[in-house]
Design a protein around this motif. Sequence first.
Motif, PDB file in Angstrom:
ATOM      1  N   GLU A  37       0.835  -1.212   0.000  1.00  0.00           N
ATOM      2  CA  GLU A  37       0.000   0.000   0.000  1.00  0.00           C
ATOM      3  C   GLU A  37       0.864   1.254   0.000  1.00  0.00           C
ATOM      4  O   GLU A  37       0.568   2.223  -0.695  1.00  0.00           O
ATOM      5  N   TRP A  38       1.914   1.233   0.806  1.00  0.00           N
ATOM      6  CA  TRP A  38       2.822   2.374   0.857  1.00  0.00           C
ATOM      7  C   TRP A  38       3.507   2.570  -0.493  1.00  0.00           C
ATOM      8  O   TRP A  38       3.549   3.679  -1.018  1.00  0.00           O
ATOM      9  N   LYS A  39       4.007   1.489  -1.063  1.00  0.00           N
ATOM     10  CA  LYS A  39       4.707   1.603  -2.345  1.00  0.00           C
ATOM     11  C   LYS A  39       3.752   2.043  -3.453  1.00  0.00           C
ATOM     12  O   LYS A  39       4.107   2.875  -4.289  1.00  0.00           O
ATOM     13  N   ASP A  40       2.540   1.491  -3.453  1.00  0.00           N
ATOM     14  CA  ASP A  40       1.551   1.846  -4.477  1.00  0.00           C
ATOM     15  C   ASP A  40       1.153   3.319  -4.414  1.00  0.00           C
ATOM     16  O   ASP A  40       0.733   3.897  -5.410  1.00  0.00           O
ATOM     17  N   SER A  41       1.300   3.939  -3.259  1.00  0.00           N
ATOM     18  CA  SER A  41       0.937   5.355  -3.114  1.00  0.00           C
ATOM     19  C   SER A  41       1.861   6.271  -3.915  1.00  0.00           C
ATOM     20  O   SER A  41       1.507   7.393  -4.232  1.00  0.00           O
ATOM     21  N   GLY A  42       3.050   5.797  -4.205  1.00  0.00           N
ATOM     22  CA  GLY A  42       4.045   6.611  -4.893  1.00  0.00           C
ATOM     23  C   GLY A  42       4.975   7.350  -3.945  1.00  0.00           C
ATOM     24  O   GLY A  42       5.998   7.895  -4.374  1.00  0.00           O
ATOM     25  N   LEU A  43       4.639   7.376  -2.658  1.00  0.00           N
ATOM     26  CA  LEU A  43       5.450   8.119  -1.688  1.00  0.00           C
ATOM     27  C   LEU A  43       6.837   7.517  -1.478  1.00  0.00           C
ATOM     28  O   LEU A  43       7.815   8.253  -1.327  1.00  0.00           O
ATOM     29  N   GLN A  67       8.718   5.789  -3.578  1.00  0.00           N
ATOM     30  CA  GLN A  67       9.608   6.117  -4.696  1.00  0.00           C
ATOM     31  C   GLN A  67       9.945   7.604  -4.713  1.00  0.00           C
ATOM     32  O   GLN A  67      11.078   7.982  -4.993  1.00  0.00           O
ATOM     33  N   LEU A  68       8.974   8.442  -4.391  1.00  0.00           N
ATOM     34  CA  LEU A  68       9.217   9.884  -4.342  1.00  0.00           C
ATOM     35  C   LEU A  68      10.330  10.195  -3.348  1.00  0.00           C
ATOM     36  O   LEU A  68      11.285  10.912  -3.659  1.00  0.00           O
ATOM     37  N   GLY A  69      10.219   9.661  -2.141  1.00  0.00           N
ATOM     38  CA  GLY A  69      11.245   9.898  -1.127  1.00  0.00           C
ATOM     39  C   GLY A  69      12.611   9.393  -1.560  1.00  0.00           C
ATOM     40  O   GLY A  69      13.619  10.069  -1.384  1.00  0.00           O
ATOM     41  N   LYS A  70      12.626   8.203  -2.149  1.00  0.00           N
ATOM     42  CA  LYS A  70      13.897   7.644  -2.610  1.00  0.00           C
ATOM     43  C   LYS A  70      14.473   8.475  -3.760  1.00  0.00           C
ATOM     44  O   LYS A  70      15.687   8.683  -3.822  1.00  0.00           O
ATOM     45  N   ASP A  71      13.612   8.939  -4.647  1.00  0.00           N
ATOM     46  CA  ASP A  71      14.085   9.791  -5.750  1.00  0.00           C
ATOM     47  C   ASP A  71      14.702  11.089  -5.232  1.00  0.00           C
ATOM     48  O   ASP A  71      15.569  11.659  -5.878  1.00  0.00           O
ATOM     49  N   LEU A  72      14.241  11.526  -4.073  1.00  0.00           N
ATOM     50  CA  LEU A  72      14.797  12.732  -3.459  1.00  0.00           C
ATOM     51  C   LEU A  72      16.061  12.437  -2.649  1.00  0.00           C
ATOM     52  O   LEU A  72      16.654  13.336  -2.061  1.00  0.00           O
ATOM     53  N   GLY A  73      16.455  11.162  -2.608  1.00  0.00           N
ATOM     54  CA  GLY A  73      17.686  10.788  -1.924  1.00  0.00           C
ATOM     55  C   GLY A  73      17.520  10.418  -0.467  1.00  0.00           C
ATOM     56  O   GLY A  73      18.492  10.389   0.283  1.00  0.00           O
ATOM     57  N   MET A  74      16.283  10.114  -0.075  1.00  0.00           N
ATOM     58  CA  MET A  74      16.046   9.755   1.328  1.00  0.00           C
ATOM     59  C   MET A  74      15.917   8.238   1.479  1.00  0.00           C
ATOM     60  O   MET A  74      15.645   7.523   0.530  1.00  0.00           O
TER      61      MET A  74
END
Length: 171
Positions: free
Chosen positions: A110-116, A118-125
């Motif tokens: 559910e967390w991964k499907d939200s896109g959050l 990947q967004l956080g990882k794309d920002l380097g977190m």
Amino acid sequence: RDTSVPNKINNDRQINTLHKDFKPFAKAFVYKAWKSLGIKITVNSGYRSVEYQRTMYNRWISGTKEYQKKNAKPAKPGTSHHNVGTAIDFNPTLKNGKQLGKSFNNSKSEWKDSGLVQLGKDLGMRWGGDFSTNYDPIHFDIGNNRLSPSKRARILQEAEEKNIDVRKISI
């Protein structure tokens, strides 16, 4: 400064507690979650003193099994990214109104499907849902590659020795 981002006053208050080098990560995460994904973020925690971390840790250790089941185990005092202001805990409200909660309320998918995630990882977190020993999906931090446990410990020690705010020491 885009005032259309939900929870701006609360989020700014939490983000302003963060280390100067981590603030841009948190700001970008909150902004892009809203603008790109339509997800409202409520930042619940940023910087925590070692003393407050100790209180949280001891509360979890002495808590009932029910309490422990509902809450991720806090890091030991002095070992958390929160203790140097390089982490946030947050709750998101998805575009459809569903809220994702802490610990075990929602699945990893559910967390991964939200896109959050990947967004956080794309920002380097680094995402707390990937922790090997303590699933903590409401957590993002600067990561151990940028700020290792030994460097966090040195920063905390330097701040104590010089009696300065840990968040003012460069990482």
